[in-house]
Design an enzyme around this catalytic site. Structure first.
Site, PDB file in Angstrom:
ATOM      1  N   ARG A  69      41.321  79.845   5.256  1.00  0.00           N
ATOM      2  CA  ARG A  69      40.361  80.886   5.644  1.00  0.00           C
ATOM      3  C   ARG A  69      40.589  82.180   4.875  1.00  0.00           C
ATOM      4  O   ARG A  69      39.636  82.909   4.589  1.00  0.00           O
ATOM      5  CB  ARG A  69      40.450  81.143   7.148  1.00  0.00           C
ATOM      6  CG  ARG A  69      39.819  80.007   7.911  1.00  0.00           C
ATOM      7  CD  ARG A  69      39.790  80.258   9.382  1.00  0.00           C
ATOM      8  NE  ARG A  69      38.999  79.231  10.035  1.00  0.00           N
ATOM      9  CZ  ARG A  69      39.078  78.918  11.322  1.00  0.00           C
ATOM     10  NH1 ARG A  69      39.917  79.568  12.105  1.00  0.00           N
ATOM     11  NH2 ARG A  69      38.315  77.976  11.824  1.00  0.00           N
ATOM     12  N   LYS A 120      30.745  63.064  21.985  1.00  0.00           N
ATOM     13  CA  LYS A 120      29.809  63.164  23.106  1.00  0.00           C
ATOM     14  C   LYS A 120      28.377  63.519  22.717  1.00  0.00           C
ATOM     15  O   LYS A 120      28.149  64.407  21.908  1.00  0.00           O
ATOM     16  CB  LYS A 120      30.316  64.257  24.076  1.00  0.00           C
ATOM     17  CG  LYS A 120      31.604  63.875  24.780  1.00  0.00           C
ATOM     18  CD  LYS A 120      31.803  64.602  26.104  1.00  0.00           C
ATOM     19  CE  LYS A 120      31.509  66.057  26.036  1.00  0.00           C
ATOM     20  NZ  LYS A 120      32.507  66.938  26.617  1.00  0.00           N
ATOM     21  N   GLY A 140      33.917  71.017  12.756  1.00  0.00           N
ATOM     22  CA  GLY A 140      35.337  71.197  12.485  1.00  0.00           C
ATOM     23  C   GLY A 140      36.075  69.901  12.208  1.00  0.00           C
ATOM     24  O   GLY A 140      36.827  69.800  11.240  1.00  0.00           O
ATOM     25  N   GLY A 194      31.482  75.932  15.310  1.00  0.00           N
ATOM     26  CA  GLY A 194      30.475  76.360  16.285  1.00  0.00           C
ATOM     27  C   GLY A 194      29.270  77.018  15.642  1.00  0.00           C
ATOM     28  O   GLY A 194      28.129  76.778  16.040  1.00  0.00           O
TER      29      GLY A 194
HETATM   30  P1  ADP Z   1      32.856  67.809  14.804  1.00  0.00           P
HETATM   31  O1  ADP Z   1      34.005  68.712  15.155  1.00  0.00           O
HETATM   32  O2  ADP Z   1      32.882  67.381  13.379  1.00  0.00           O
HETATM   33  O3  ADP Z   1      31.534  68.388  15.225  1.00  0.00           O
HETATM   34  P2  ADP Z   1      33.114  66.348  17.256  1.00  0.00           P
HETATM   35  O4  ADP Z   1      34.003  67.403  17.800  1.00  0.00           O
HETATM   36  O5  ADP Z   1      31.755  66.234  17.795  1.00  0.00           O
HETATM   37  O6  ADP Z   1      33.037  66.460  15.663  1.00  0.00           O
HETATM   38  O7  ADP Z   1      33.791  64.925  17.462  1.00  0.00           O
HETATM   39  C1  ADP Z   1      35.076  64.632  16.991  1.00  0.00           C
HETATM   40  C2  ADP Z   1      35.812  63.684  17.911  1.00  0.00           C
HETATM   41  O8  ADP Z   1      35.053  62.537  18.216  1.00  0.00           O
HETATM   42  C3  ADP Z   1      37.089  63.191  17.280  1.00  0.00           C
HETATM   43  O9  ADP Z   1      38.199  63.698  17.993  1.00  0.00           O
HETATM   44  C4  ADP Z   1      36.994  61.669  17.376  1.00  0.00           C
HETATM   45  O10 ADP Z   1      38.209  61.055  17.751  1.00  0.00           O
HETATM   46  C5  ADP Z   1      35.952  61.487  18.450  1.00  0.00           C
HETATM   47  N1  ADP Z   1      35.304  60.166  18.335  1.00  0.00           N
HETATM   48  C6  ADP Z   1      34.581  59.700  17.301  1.00  0.00           C
HETATM   49  N2  ADP Z   1      34.192  58.433  17.529  1.00  0.00           N
HETATM   50  C7  ADP Z   1      34.670  58.078  18.743  1.00  0.00           C
HETATM   51  C8  ADP Z   1      34.625  56.887  19.539  1.00  0.00           C
HETATM   52  N3  ADP Z   1      33.987  55.795  19.107  1.00  0.00           N
HETATM   53  N4  ADP Z   1      35.230  56.904  20.742  1.00  0.00           N
HETATM   54  C9  ADP Z   1      35.887  58.000  21.164  1.00  0.00           C
HETATM   55  N5  ADP Z   1      35.975  59.147  20.468  1.00  0.00           N
HETATM   56  C10 ADP Z   1      35.381  59.196  19.263  1.00  0.00           C
HETATM   57 MG    MG Z   2      35.027  69.101  17.025  1.00  0.00          MG
END
Ligand code: ADP
Ligand code: MG
Length: 395
Positions: free
Chosen positions: A38, A199, A352, A375
């Site tokens: 950063r 989610k 992230g 975010g």
């Molecule tokens: P980002 O930070 O890139 O927006 P998210 O925070 O939405 O991504 O999601 C990241 C998390 O989703 C990771 O910790 C990963 O382990 C989890 N994840 C991805 N696929 C699955 C799955 N099939 N079952 C459970 N957790 C999952």
């Molecule tokens: Mg995340």
């Protein structure tokens, strides 16, 4: 959303207050900075200001001191690191407002750099208190926001100060606005979005916005399970958000009526538990063993996703395809990331965890743009106006 940048305003011999994102990760016991990405990301703007004889006043938050002075959250170490990276002295102020800081700002000479103390030692910062914003603004003649990571927050240093000073973007902010903004407003087509992560609930606003913009929507990761169940599949013991089943059904329907290409996994890696060394096997999506969890997309899915992405001219990726933190369930994320990086398209990563997956693979430079704000990039993808951007002068 085209905003003025440091290049569009006179900075020479002026006191320039720059909001940067120096919220770096620190080692818990030693306090050492464990990743200075950063700080590195802010260097182009800082160097530009130094080169153009500005009097540079930097401000940032670090951690969550919640309005109290926390010794371990002082910016002293950040100042030392910055000084090393710039190869010039960086003065550290004892606070971010007050008479002593005003004096330091007043005495600053052209091309000198002053780093203010952690903004969040004052509770007024996150409350966007006008008085506090005024005190910050009084230190300078021009305001630059280069902290994209906090642009979705209306805080004194990200939004409030702009009431009192001409406000422009730094280069990092400009890059984020240019790539994410253009991809959403006027993408080269076909335009695909790959969405994953844990989610559906986290990504509802994003999906609702993006479905109107893309040609192809690809859904993987844990959230795909809810969509698969909504289509009548048995996903074993995988976590399903039952309260999102209606939303999932509606989104698929909407995609179909609008003639959008929507892809879900056709196979997956099922495991008997969510552990690094869990028993696991590739299964067809309709054949997940009872109680087992789908923790990654399977090889046939990877192939189908690749084929759908191959002709695309713009691809935005947000959310890993599986539990990429464990190597047994990282194949989908890693293979797809490597493939997207190899395409001659505009390729953007937002989120992230997705950014850290890309970084782990050493692919950051192979994407057109990897957003620095989790975010903030999510809110841009949701179609929201970010307060830290809207206060900047229009070009
Ligand atoms: P980002 O930070 O890139 O927006 P998210 O925070 O939405 O991504 O999601 C990241 C998390 O989703 C990771 O910790 C990963 O382990 C989890 N994840 C991805 N696929 C699955 C799955 N099939 N079952 C459970 N957790 C999952
Ligand atoms: Mg995340």
């Amino acid at each position: 959303m085209v905003k003025k940048t440091v290049e569009d305003i006179e900075v020479s011999n002026k006191r320039v207050l720059v909001r940067v994102d120096f919220n770096v990760p620190q080692d818990k016991s030693s306090g050492e900075i464990s990743d200075d990405a950063r700080i590195q990301a802010a260097l182009p703007t800082i160097q530009y200001l130094i080169d153009h004889q500005a009097k540079v006043i930097l401000c940032s938050h670090l951690g969550r001191p919640k309005g109290e002075i926390k010794e371990e959250l002082r910016l002293t170490r950040v100042g030392e690191r910055l000084s090393r990276l710039l190869n010039k002295p960086v003065k550290c102020a004892p606070d971010c407002i007050g008479p002593e800081v005003e004096k330091l700002a007043e005495e600053l000479k052209s091309s000198e750099v002053l780093l203010l103390e952690n903004l969040r030692f004052h509770a007024q910062e996150t409350k966007n208190d006008p008085e506090f914003a005024r005190s910050l603004a009084d230190l300078a003649e021009v305001y630059v926001n280069d902290a994209f990571g906090t642009a979705h927050r209306a805080h004194a240093s990200t939004a409030g100060v702009a009431e009192y000073l001409p406000a422009v973007s730094g280069f990092l902010m400009e890059k984020e606005i240019r790539f994410l903004g253009k991809a959403l407003a006027d993408p080269a087509r076909p335009f695909a979005m790959v969405v994953g992560g844990a989610k559906v609930a986290d990504k509802i606003a994003l999906l609702e916005n993006i479905i109107n913009k893309v040609d192809t929507l690809i859904i993987g990761g844990g959230m795909a399970n809810t969509f698969l169940k909504a289509q009548g599949n048995d996903v074993g013991g995988s976590k399903v958000e039952d309260e999102q089943l209606d939303f999932a059904r509606q989104l698929i329907e909407q995609a179909n009526t609008k003639g959008k290409n929507i892809l879900l996994p056709v196979d997956g890696v099922a495991a008997d538990k969510l552990e690094p060394d869990a028993k696991h096997q590739v299964v067809n999506i309709t054949e997940c063993p009872p109680e087992w969890l789908l923790l990654d997309i399977g090889p046939r899915t990877i192939e189908q996703f690749k084929q759908a992405l191959n002709p695309c001219k713009t691809i935005i990726w947000n959310g890993p395809m599986g539990v990429f933190e464990y190597s047994n369930f990282a194949e989908g994320t890693n293979t797809l990331a490597t493939f997207i990086a190899s395409l001659s398209a505009t390729t953007i990563v937002g989120g992230g965890d997705s950014a850290s997956a890309v970084k782990k693979l050493g692919l950051t430079d192979k994407f057109t743009h990897v957003s620095t704000g989790g975010g903030a990039s999510l809110e841009l993808l949701e179609g929201k106006t970010l307060p830290g951007i809207s206060v900047l002068l229009d070009k």
